[in-house]
Enzyme design. Structure first.
Site, PDB file in Angstrom:
ATOM      1  N   THR A 121      24.998  81.211  42.490  1.00 26.80           N
ATOM      2  CA  THR A 121      24.140  80.407  43.352  1.00 26.80           C
ATOM      3  C   THR A 121      24.927  79.339  44.102  1.00 26.80           C
ATOM      4  OG1 THR A 121      22.367  78.757  43.260  1.00 26.80           O
ATOM      5  CG2 THR A 121      23.669  78.997  41.288  1.00 26.80           C
ATOM      6  N   ASP A 122      24.382  78.902  45.239  1.00 29.51           N
ATOM      7  CA  ASP A 122      25.025  77.791  45.966  1.00 29.51           C
ATOM      8  C   ASP A 122      24.822  76.456  45.240  1.00 29.51           C
ATOM      9  OD1 ASP A 122      22.309  77.411  46.476  1.00 29.51           O
ATOM     10  OD2 ASP A 122      22.515  77.271  48.659  1.00 29.51           O
ATOM     11  N   GLU A 123      23.900  76.434  44.247  1.00 29.25           N
ATOM     12  CA  GLU A 123      23.620  75.160  43.565  1.00 29.25           C
ATOM     13  C   GLU A 123      24.812  74.645  42.769  1.00 29.25           C
ATOM     14  OE1 GLU A 123      19.896  74.726  41.634  1.00 29.25           O
ATOM     15  OE2 GLU A 123      18.816  75.793  43.202  1.00 29.25           O
ATOM     16  N   TYR A 176      20.304  74.158  35.028  1.00 29.98           N
ATOM     17  CA  TYR A 176      20.454  75.511  35.587  1.00 29.98           C
ATOM     18  C   TYR A 176      21.788  75.649  36.307  1.00 29.98           C
ATOM     19  CZ  TYR A 176      20.132  79.209  39.107  1.00 29.98           C
ATOM     20  OH  TYR A 176      20.422  80.289  39.918  1.00 29.98           O
ATOM     21  N   LYS A 189      25.105  77.990  35.465  1.00 30.44           N
ATOM     22  CA  LYS A 189      25.664  78.989  36.398  1.00 30.44           C
ATOM     23  C   LYS A 189      27.124  78.647  36.709  1.00 30.44           C
ATOM     24  CE  LYS A 189      23.884  82.062  38.109  1.00 30.44           C
ATOM     25  NZ  LYS A 189      23.689  83.466  37.668  1.00 30.44           N
TER      26      LYS A 189
HETATM   27  P1  NAD Z   1      14.681  86.351  37.989  1.00 30.14           P
HETATM   28  O1  NAD Z   1      14.357  85.205  37.094  1.00 30.14           O
HETATM   29  O2  NAD Z   1      13.646  86.864  38.916  1.00 30.14           O
HETATM   30  O3  NAD Z   1      15.182  87.603  37.129  1.00 30.14           O
HETATM   31  C1  NAD Z   1      16.068  87.476  36.056  1.00 30.14           C
HETATM   32  C2  NAD Z   1      16.071  88.800  35.305  1.00 30.14           C
HETATM   33  O4  NAD Z   1      16.999  88.697  34.219  1.00 30.14           O
HETATM   34  C3  NAD Z   1      14.718  89.169  34.698  1.00 30.14           C
HETATM   35  O5  NAD Z   1      14.425  90.522  34.934  1.00 30.14           O
HETATM   36  C4  NAD Z   1      14.911  88.900  33.211  1.00 30.14           C
HETATM   37  O6  NAD Z   1      14.091  89.719  32.374  1.00 30.14           O
HETATM   38  C5  NAD Z   1      16.395  89.215  33.051  1.00 30.14           C
HETATM   39  N1  NAD Z   1      16.980  88.533  31.880  1.00 30.14           N
HETATM   40  C6  NAD Z   1      16.894  87.230  31.548  1.00 30.14           C
HETATM   41  N2  NAD Z   1      17.553  86.986  30.398  1.00 30.14           N
HETATM   42  C7  NAD Z   1      18.096  88.168  30.016  1.00 30.14           C
HETATM   43  C8  NAD Z   1      18.904  88.554  28.918  1.00 30.14           C
HETATM   44  N3  NAD Z   1      19.278  87.674  27.962  1.00 30.14           N
HETATM   45  N4  NAD Z   1      19.299  89.832  28.825  1.00 30.14           N
HETATM   46  C9  NAD Z   1      18.918  90.752  29.772  1.00 30.14           C
HETATM   47  N5  NAD Z   1      18.139  90.436  30.830  1.00 30.14           N
HETATM   48  C10 NAD Z   1      17.724  89.155  30.942  1.00 30.14           C
HETATM   49  O7  NAD Z   1      15.991  85.895  38.771  1.00 30.14           O
HETATM   50  P2  NAD Z   1      16.416  86.190  40.280  1.00 30.14           P
HETATM   51  O8  NAD Z   1      15.795  85.193  41.169  1.00 30.14           O
HETATM   52  O9  NAD Z   1      16.247  87.633  40.547  1.00 30.14           O
HETATM   53  O10 NAD Z   1      17.983  85.830  40.185  1.00 30.14           O
HETATM   54  C11 NAD Z   1      18.942  86.834  39.845  1.00 30.14           C
HETATM   55  C12 NAD Z   1      20.329  86.214  39.854  1.00 30.14           C
HETATM   56  O11 NAD Z   1      20.606  85.679  41.137  1.00 30.14           O
HETATM   57  C13 NAD Z   1      20.487  85.061  38.870  1.00 30.14           C
HETATM   58  O12 NAD Z   1      21.775  85.152  38.307  1.00 30.14           O
HETATM   59  C14 NAD Z   1      20.361  83.815  39.744  1.00 30.14           C
HETATM   60  O13 NAD Z   1      21.091  82.751  39.202  1.00 30.14           O
HETATM   61  C15 NAD Z   1      20.977  84.317  41.032  1.00 30.14           C
HETATM   62  N6  NAD Z   1      20.493  83.651  42.269  1.00 30.14           N
HETATM   63  C16 NAD Z   1      19.154  83.538  42.508  1.00 30.14           C
HETATM   64  C17 NAD Z   1      18.727  82.994  43.714  1.00 30.14           C
HETATM   65  C18 NAD Z   1      17.256  82.848  44.049  1.00 30.14           C
HETATM   66  O14 NAD Z   1      16.923  82.247  45.059  1.00 30.14           O
HETATM   67  N7  NAD Z   1      16.346  83.399  43.270  1.00 30.14           N
HETATM   68  C19 NAD Z   1      19.667  82.545  44.663  1.00 30.14           C
HETATM   69  C20 NAD Z   1      21.043  82.664  44.357  1.00 30.14           C
HETATM   70  C21 NAD Z   1      21.442  83.246  43.167  1.00 30.14           C
HETATM   71  O1  DAU Z   2      19.812  77.720  46.046  1.00 28.43           O
HETATM   72  C1  DAU Z   2      19.700  78.866  45.249  1.00 28.43           C
HETATM   73  C2  DAU Z   2      18.686  78.624  44.156  1.00 28.43           C
HETATM   74  O2  DAU Z   2      17.399  78.615  44.776  1.00 28.43           O
HETATM   75  C3  DAU Z   2      18.739  79.680  43.058  1.00 28.43           C
HETATM   76  O3  DAU Z   2      19.971  79.635  42.407  1.00 28.43           O
HETATM   77  C4  DAU Z   2      17.596  79.469  42.034  1.00 28.43           C
HETATM   78  O4  DAU Z   2      17.591  80.527  41.097  1.00 28.43           O
HETATM   79  C5  DAU Z   2      16.283  79.473  42.798  1.00 28.43           C
HETATM   80  O5  DAU Z   2      15.216  79.208  41.906  1.00 28.43           O
HETATM   81  C6  DAU Z   2      16.301  78.428  43.916  1.00 28.43           C
HETATM   82  O6  DAU Z   2      16.327  77.089  43.366  1.00 28.43           O
HETATM   83  P1  DAU Z   2      15.448  75.906  44.009  1.00 28.43           P
HETATM   84  O7  DAU Z   2      15.245  74.856  42.996  1.00 28.43           O
HETATM   85  O8  DAU Z   2      15.961  75.511  45.333  1.00 28.43           O
HETATM   86  O9  DAU Z   2      14.079  76.747  44.265  1.00 28.43           O
HETATM   87  P2  DAU Z   2      12.531  76.374  44.060  1.00 28.43           P
HETATM   88  O10 DAU Z   2      11.747  77.495  44.682  1.00 28.43           O
HETATM   89  O11 DAU Z   2      12.217  76.012  42.657  1.00 28.43           O
HETATM   90  O12 DAU Z   2      12.360  75.078  44.944  1.00 28.43           O
HETATM   91  C7  DAU Z   2      12.671  75.074  46.327  1.00 28.43           C
HETATM   92  C8  DAU Z   2      12.439  73.665  46.842  1.00 28.43           C
HETATM   93  O13 DAU Z   2      11.028  73.384  46.809  1.00 28.43           O
HETATM   94  C9  DAU Z   2      13.094  72.596  46.008  1.00 28.43           C
HETATM   95  O14 DAU Z   2      13.540  71.557  46.867  1.00 28.43           O
HETATM   96  C10 DAU Z   2      11.970  72.079  45.115  1.00 28.43           C
HETATM   97  C11 DAU Z   2      10.742  72.249  45.988  1.00 28.43           C
HETATM   98  N1  DAU Z   2       9.479  72.562  45.276  1.00 28.43           N
HETATM   99  C12 DAU Z   2       9.480  73.603  44.396  1.00 28.43           C
HETATM  100  C13 DAU Z   2       8.339  73.955  43.725  1.00 28.43           C
HETATM  101  C14 DAU Z   2       8.337  75.090  42.727  1.00 28.43           C
HETATM  102  C15 DAU Z   2       8.333  71.845  45.552  1.00 28.43           C
HETATM  103  O15 DAU Z   2       8.333  70.907  46.379  1.00 28.43           O
HETATM  104  N2  DAU Z   2       7.181  72.194  44.897  1.00 28.43           N
HETATM  105  C16 DAU Z   2       7.138  73.211  43.975  1.00 28.43           C
HETATM  106  O16 DAU Z   2       6.056  73.458  43.384  1.00 28.43           O
END
Ligand code: NAD
Ligand code: DAU
Length: 368
Positions: A149-151, A174, A178
């Site tokens: 992630t970019d975080e 989180y 990561k």
């Molecule tokens: P998600 O939470 O939707 O899915 C995570 C998956 O991992 C689920 O299917 C869960 O069952 C599985 N999982 C969790 N713990 C496990 C374990 N111990 N063993 C096997 N499987 C397990 O997550 P996502 O949003 O699809 O993110 C996927 C990856 O991308 C993560 O590594 C996250 O950090 C990264 N990422 C997410 C975002 C975003 O915006 N969602 C952005 C950048 C990077």
């Molecule tokens: O930047 C990449 C990341 O983006 C991933 O690594 C994470 O897995 C993914 O969950 C996401 O993280 P964020 O914290 O940015 O996403 P989230 O959707 O939780 O929140 C997006 C923005 O919206 C953040 O500034 C918090 C705000 N927010 C979020 C929720 C859930 C609100 O204002 N209200 C809300 O109810």
């Protein structure tokens, strides 16, 4: 395999058998759907997923059952922390590439309960690395692509962008978990000579995203007439990318990234949360035939997320220049597709939100 320059391969890596972790989640399932649908990709895929609250086999339904695809795809419910299981799968399926998506992914949950994040994201990645190291010691190289992630880069002021060499500065449990996993991946590549690539992506959105994240939560709440909770002043900035574009970037890096390289992936689409919500409301109102003003009235400013990062912005110039990647969906098209999908899949959201999906999972796979 030969190196095109320090960063890319001239002869692409062509995995014959991939182990995908977290393939029942939001992004992992997009990766599997897009790979199985791509005629140029012939890799067999083993999906290892624990099916936590965020994993859902419905995300793959209709994409893995056809006989020619079923022969290429299999699912194993299991834990990435189980090193012996990972090793067995690598051996059994003659895996030559491991794509590691599995993680705990929601920042708010990491604030309320960090332990699962350390266990899954840090110890889980450690177990994966140990399994790959053991295979290498036995004479079988497995390339590992780690999805991050970019975080990990921390928070920006009003200007500037994260580049691949930006120093890590994670600020939530989180992002710290990561960052730790990224460091372990690089350390194993350096120390034990594992072949690894890494990508750091911005905020994804699109179909099958668990309705705890901003966009699917807001759409679901609009449909149910519930408050739309905006943290703090709503001026935090995120960069948004349609999920299938991220899946494509992961595939490009997996197949063309030289060992040891890192790639930033982003949408060039920065938005303040409140502005995004106003745009989203217009689209939802149009699809639902509702009054946008009535939906706007649901906006509720709530207490800020502790340690809330102010701004993320990705410079994805490297992957654009060296691998020719570019997002196929601009935000307008992506959000339109996401809202359309939500309307066509109300059942998915209702089941996930009501707990009916959990009941189905416990009945079919046993409680965990
Ligand atoms: P998600 O939470 O939707 O899915 C995570 C998956 O991992 C689920 O299917 C869960 O069952 C599985 N999982 C969790 N713990 C496990 C374990 N111990 N063993 C096997 N499987 C397990 O997550 P996502 O949003 O699809 O993110 C996927 C990856 O991308 C993560 O590594 C996250 O950090 C990264 N990422 C997410 C975002 C975003 O915006 N969602 C952005 C950048 C990077
Ligand atoms: O930047 C990449 C990341 O983006 C991933 O690594 C994470 O897995 C993914 O969950 C996401 O993280 P964020 O914290 O940015 O996403 P989230 O959707 O939780 O929140 C997006 C923005 O919206 C953040 O500034 C918090 C705000 N927010 C979020 C929720 C859930 C609100 O204002 N209200 C809300 O109810």
């Amino acid at each position: 395999m030969s190196h095109g320059n320090a960063e890319t391969l001239t002869v692409p890596r062509a995995p014959s058998s991939m182990l995908v972790t977290g393939g029942a989640g939001f992004i992992g399932s997009s990766f599997i759907r897009t790979r199985l649908a791509d005629p140029a990709c012939t890799s067999r895929i083993v999906n290892l997923d624990l099916l936590t609250y965020a994993g859902n086999l419905e995300n793959l339904a209709g994409h893995v059952e056809e006989p020619e695809r079923a022969g290429r795809y299999s699912f194993v419910r299991g834990d990435i922390r189980d090193q012996a299981l990972v090793e067995r799968l690598l051996e059994q399926h003659k895996v030559d590439a491991l794509v590691h998506f599995a993680a705990e992914s929601h920042v708010d949950r990491s604030i309320h309960g960090p332990r699962d994040f350390i266990e899954t994201n840090v110890l889980g990645t450690f177990a994966i690395l140990e399994a790959v190291r053991a295979r290498k010691a036995a004479g079988h190289d497995v390339h590992l692509h780690h999805v991050s992630t970019d975080e990990v880069f921390g928070s920006l002021g009003d200007t500037g962008f994260f580049v691949e060499t930006t120093a890590y500065d994670p600020r939530s449990p989180y992002s710290a978990s990561k960052a730790a996993s990224d460091h372990l991946v690089r350390a194993y590549a350096h120390t034990y000579g594992l072949s690894t690539t890494l990508s750091n992506c911005s905020n994804n959105y699109g179909p099958f995203q668990f309705p705890e994240k901003l966009i699917p939560l807001m759409i679901a709440n609009c449909l149910e007439g519930k408050p739309l909770p905006v943290y703090g002043d709503g001026q935090n900035v995120r960069d948004w990318l349609y999920v299938d574009d991220h899946a494509e970037a992961v595939w490009l890096v997996l197949t063309r990234g030289a060992p040891g390289t890192s790639w930033n992936v982003g949408g060039r689409n920065e938005k303040k949360n409140l502005d995004l919500l106003h745009e989203l409301i217009e689209v939802v109102a149009r699809h639902a035939n509702k009054d946008a003003a009535a939906l706007r009235a649901l906006i509720t400013f709530v207490k800020d997320r502790p340690g809330h990062d102010r701004r993320y912005a990705i410079d994805c110039g490297k992957i654009e220049r060296l691998l020719g990647w570019t997002p196929r969906h601009d935000f307008g098209a992506g959000i339109e597709a996401t809202v359309r999908w939500t309307f066509a899949n109300r059942g998915w959201i209702d089941r996930v939100r009501s707990g009916a999906y959990r009941e189905w999972l416990d009945t079919n796979y046993g409680k965990r």
